[in-house]
Design an enzyme around this catalytic site. Structure first.
Site, PDB file in Angstrom:
ATOM      1  N   GLU A 153      51.980   1.805  13.847  1.00  0.00           N
ATOM      2  CA  GLU A 153      52.285   3.205  14.164  1.00  0.00           C
ATOM      3  C   GLU A 153      52.514   4.034  12.904  1.00  0.00           C
ATOM      4  O   GLU A 153      53.479   4.779  12.788  1.00  0.00           O
ATOM      5  CB  GLU A 153      53.508   3.279  15.098  1.00  0.00           C
ATOM      6  CG  GLU A 153      53.282   2.557  16.413  1.00  0.00           C
ATOM      7  CD  GLU A 153      54.387   2.711  17.434  1.00  0.00           C
ATOM      8  OE1 GLU A 153      55.555   2.844  17.026  1.00  0.00           O
ATOM      9  OE2 GLU A 153      54.075   2.697  18.632  1.00  0.00           O
ATOM     10  N   ASP A 193      54.721  -2.917  25.387  1.00  0.00           N
ATOM     11  CA  ASP A 193      55.819  -2.169  24.791  1.00  0.00           C
ATOM     12  C   ASP A 193      56.954  -1.932  25.775  1.00  0.00           C
ATOM     13  O   ASP A 193      57.119  -0.805  26.245  1.00  0.00           O
ATOM     14  CB  ASP A 193      55.273  -0.822  24.273  1.00  0.00           C
ATOM     15  CG  ASP A 193      56.218  -0.161  23.287  1.00  0.00           C
ATOM     16  OD1 ASP A 193      57.244  -0.770  22.947  1.00  0.00           O
ATOM     17  OD2 ASP A 193      55.916   0.972  22.864  1.00  0.00           O
ATOM     18  N   GLU A 211      64.308   3.128  27.066  1.00  0.00           N
ATOM     19  CA  GLU A 211      63.219   4.068  26.786  1.00  0.00           C
ATOM     20  C   GLU A 211      62.261   4.201  27.972  1.00  0.00           C
ATOM     21  O   GLU A 211      61.882   5.299  28.356  1.00  0.00           O
ATOM     22  CB  GLU A 211      62.458   3.586  25.544  1.00  0.00           C
ATOM     23  CG  GLU A 211      61.217   4.405  25.262  1.00  0.00           C
ATOM     24  CD  GLU A 211      60.476   3.957  24.007  1.00  0.00           C
ATOM     25  OE1 GLU A 211      60.892   2.978  23.370  1.00  0.00           O
ATOM     26  OE2 GLU A 211      59.463   4.604  23.673  1.00  0.00           O
TER      27      GLU A 211
END
Ligand code: BDP
Length: 721
Positions: free
Chosen positions: A308, A382, A410
């Protein structure tokens, strides 16, 4: 009459006092006086003094203090700290700190590892005692917390014969805390590290943070974000980090730092960060020496490299092993470790994102230095509501792998939803990798028993912030707690962990415990139902990841877009990961492949993860896929409503403030579940062209409405708001 009124008012004020407002700050370490008078008397006759020879050893001193505070609070009377052995004493120590314990010849070496402990009843010189013993000071502290937990959860302490040892060595929190005190994916306020006040001011929170971690066996913390800022390595900040390390040390917590691979350039002003460059090696060696000069027991580095946008060894055509080994060399003289993350995927690589970590790391099995451990997320994508376990587990017998769970929610409802994560963690830990034939569970990989790893570890991405109650949602604390407990002993059940947590955090009231446990234990599956049933994944909002957005297709990288993952079309929905598609299944053992490859034997909770499935495919229930998908989304919402009813049924059992706090959040959760259900079903319906079930609540908004929603200031998304 007057007398009666007076009595009633005394009774009433006592009652109110009992249920006084809790702000959640004390977490599960509330040491309020035991309400049941019979139990209280029983404990009081068994515990009259504490006898610990701490010799000013900081960790033993913490154990002594905790026992003193805890027992005094629970028994409602100051428990004496004695300087010699008395009847009904709690004795704690190691054979080295206490000659008394040495003389007992307890089977410490046979039954515990270095951080483990024994708790036993003994009669010593005619005096009845409870002995908490370990080979190390840290073990004594863990034993002390365990003993307090027994009383907090109202266990019998008259015939104790407990031995407990952690199954995993490095049990660590990963804070994704930025230096400006925002927290990446944090939903509980700002970072608790007050950098501008360090090193001079030591906030009591640092100490309570360390206590809380020690109470569940956590022994390390990475205090900065994996998307690291090099300033943490500057002298000024290292001194601040050292002050935190000093505050944590008495609780057996080591500090680790996230290292940015480009630090030699950004901080050292070198021209390169190539791990083969002698100057780069020297820079890291010197920097590491400097860190140890401030923090002699510094734990080591975690690195997010070539992931990322983060720099890494591949910028210089070197491998992950090259990068990790260079840092390992710098740390080795100090016995530090490198936790090198396997969370890598590249937009330029045309393969399925879920395959890339395995492809990148597996070829390097056995090439990492002995003080490197590769940190692997629980699933190959993820931290989704449900993922199969990561195929690297079981595939790298010669390289220690550590688990990375995400405690912060998240993708699991962020700050607004009650989702108890132990069942998710257990599902992964208990999954069979078939690495050495049947029985090689993921847990047995990470605890080292399958492959005889010398270094073992487990990390949890922290959900802690500066909210008064630490984690935002009152139930989010249970996920911090559950992570620690499972890191210590992955064989514990989700139910046992929830039971203890509820009793310690709220009350031992039987109906409260039973009902709350029911709410917690079902909550993860409920969330899967209304968010991503049947193996759907990664269909959340862009950037902030809040709410549903299965239609998103405009993000800069294909593999960040929900449409990349669900692949809905007129025929069906789901990502084909069998040999007919990306063949991600080839990364698993043949036994697993066989079951998952065949759409008819693939467990339905993973159906759309592995199979692009026709809308009219017949599910095991007899329903079509479309009908089943609708049923799951509807049941998710209904289950949230049941959670609400259950919660309402235990009103009055805990203080009004916390009760209302949870009640309000459950109402938000219900709205969000309806939003997920409606938005997803209306969207997928544009492909299936099939009707929503009749006779049930219909969406009260259009798909365009849901698509038009924008959320600008969702917490946890750093500078992107
Ligand atoms: C993703 C998060 C991102 C993290 C990344 C990571 O959205 O904020 O930086 O994981 O683990 O889930 O590095």
């Amino acid at each position: 009459m007057k007398k009666l009124l007076c009595l009633l008012s005394v009774f009433f004020s006592l009652f109110i006092y009992q249920l006084h407002a809790e702000d959640g700050y004390r977490l599960w370490l509330r040491y309020d006086k035991i309400a049941d008078p019979v139990l209280l008397t029983a404990y009081k006759t068994q515990i009259k003094s504490i006898y610990i020879n701490d010799n000013h050893a900081p960790v033993l001193h913490s154990a002594k203090q905790e026992l003193s505070n805890g027992l005094s609070g629970l028994l409602g009377t100051k428990i004496k700290i004695a300087d010699s052995l008395e009847d009904q004493a709690v004795i704690a120590g190691t054979p080295y700190s206490s000659s008394l314990i040495a003389q007992l010849n307890l089977p410490l070496i046979q039954k515990t590892n270095s951080e483990g402990f024994l708790i036993v009843n003994k009669v010593i010189a005619g005096k009845k005692c409870i002995v908490i013993a370990s080979l190390t000071d840290a073990g004594v502290l863990y034993g002390a917390f365990h003993f307090l937990q027994l009383i907090q959860t109202q266990q019998n302490i008259s015939s104790l014969n407990i031995s407990s040892s952690p199954k995993i060595k490095v049990r660590i929190l990963n804070h994704w805390d930025n230096m400006n005190r925002t927290v990446e994916r944090g939903y509980a306020g700002f970072s608790i590290w007050k950098w501008h006040l360090l090193p001079g001011y030591i906030d009591q929170r640092y100490i309570d943070y360390a206590r809380a971690n020690a109470s569940i066996g956590i022994n390390g913390t990475v205090i900065n974000n994996v998307n690291a800022n090099v300033q943490i390595f500057s002298k000024d900040y290292l001194i601040k980090v050292a002050a935190l390390a000093d505050a944590f040390r008495p609780y057996g917590i080591k500090v680790y730092l996230a290292a940015k691979f480009s630090a030699p350039i950004e901080l050292g002003k070198l021209k390169t960060a190539d791990p083969f460059d002698p100057q780069v090696k020297e820079w890291w060696a010197k920097k590491t020496d400097e860190i140890y000069s401030y923090i002699p027991d510094f734990g080591g580095f975690i690195v997010k490299a070539n992931s990322e946008g983060q720099p890494g060894p591949q910028n210089y055509k070197r491998t992950h092993a090259d990068g990790a080994n260079m840092l390992a060399d710098a740390l080795a003289p100090h016995k530090g470790i490198v936790m090198w993350r396997a969370f890598v995927y590249s937009n330029e690589t045309p393969t399925d994102r879920t395959k890339q970590a395995y492809d990148e790391f597996k070829p390097f099995d056995g090439t990492f230095k002995s003080n490197v451990i590769v940190q692997v997320k629980n699933g190959p994508l993820d931290f989704q509501p449900r993922e199969p376990f990561h195929p690297l587990f079981g595939a790298m017998p010669k390289t220690p792998l550590m688990m990375e769970f995400q405690i912060t929610q998240e993708y699991l409802g962020q700050g607004t939803q009650l989702v108890y994560e132990a069942p998710l963690m257990k599902e992964v830990l208990d999954a069979d990798t078939y690495a050495n034939g049947k029985g090689a569970t993921v847990a047995s990989i990470i605890d080292g028993s399958t492959n005889d790893y010398k270094l073992t570890g487990i990390a949890g991405v922290s959900n802690i912030g500066d909210d008064k109650n630490w984690c935002g949602h009152p139930f989010a604390q249970s996920n911090w707690y559950a992570f620690g407990k499972l890191a210590w002993d992955h064989t514990l059940s989700s139910e046992k962990i929830a039971d203890d947590w509820i009793r310690m955090t709220f009350t031992n009231d039987a109906s409260f415990v039973t009902t709350t446990k029911k709410i917690m234990l079902g909550s993860r599956e409920t969330m899967v139902h209304y968010m991503t049933p049947l193996g759907l994944h990664h269909i959340m909002g862009d950037g902030h990841h809040y709410g549903p957005s299965p239609w998103s297709d405009k993000l800069g990288r294909a593999d960040w877009n929900p449409v990349y993952y669900h692949r809905a079309d007129s025929i069906g929905v789901g990502f084909e990961r069998t040999a007919k598609g990306s063949n991600a299944l080839e990364q698993y053992a043949p036994e697993i492949r066989k079951i998952y490859e065949d759409i008819n034997t693939c467990p339905e909770e993973y159906l759309l993860w592995f199979h692009h499935t026709p809308w009219n495919y017949k599910m095991r229930s007899g329903k079509t896929l479309w009908e089943e998908l609708c049923a799951k989304y509807y049941s998710g919402v209904n289950e949230v409503r049941t959670m609400q009813q259950n919660w309402n049924s235990i009103k009055g059992k805990i203080d009004e403030e916390q009760f209302e706090h949870v009640k309000m959040l459950l109402a938000v959760q219900e709205k969000e579940a309806v939003w997920w259900r409606n938005a997803c079903l209306l969207y997928f319906q544009t492909f299936s062209k099939m009707p929503l079930p009749a006779g049930v609540e219909q969406p009260n908004q259009t798909l365009d409405y849901y698509k038009s929603l924008r959320f600008q200031f969702v917490p946890g998304n750093g500078g992107n708001n």
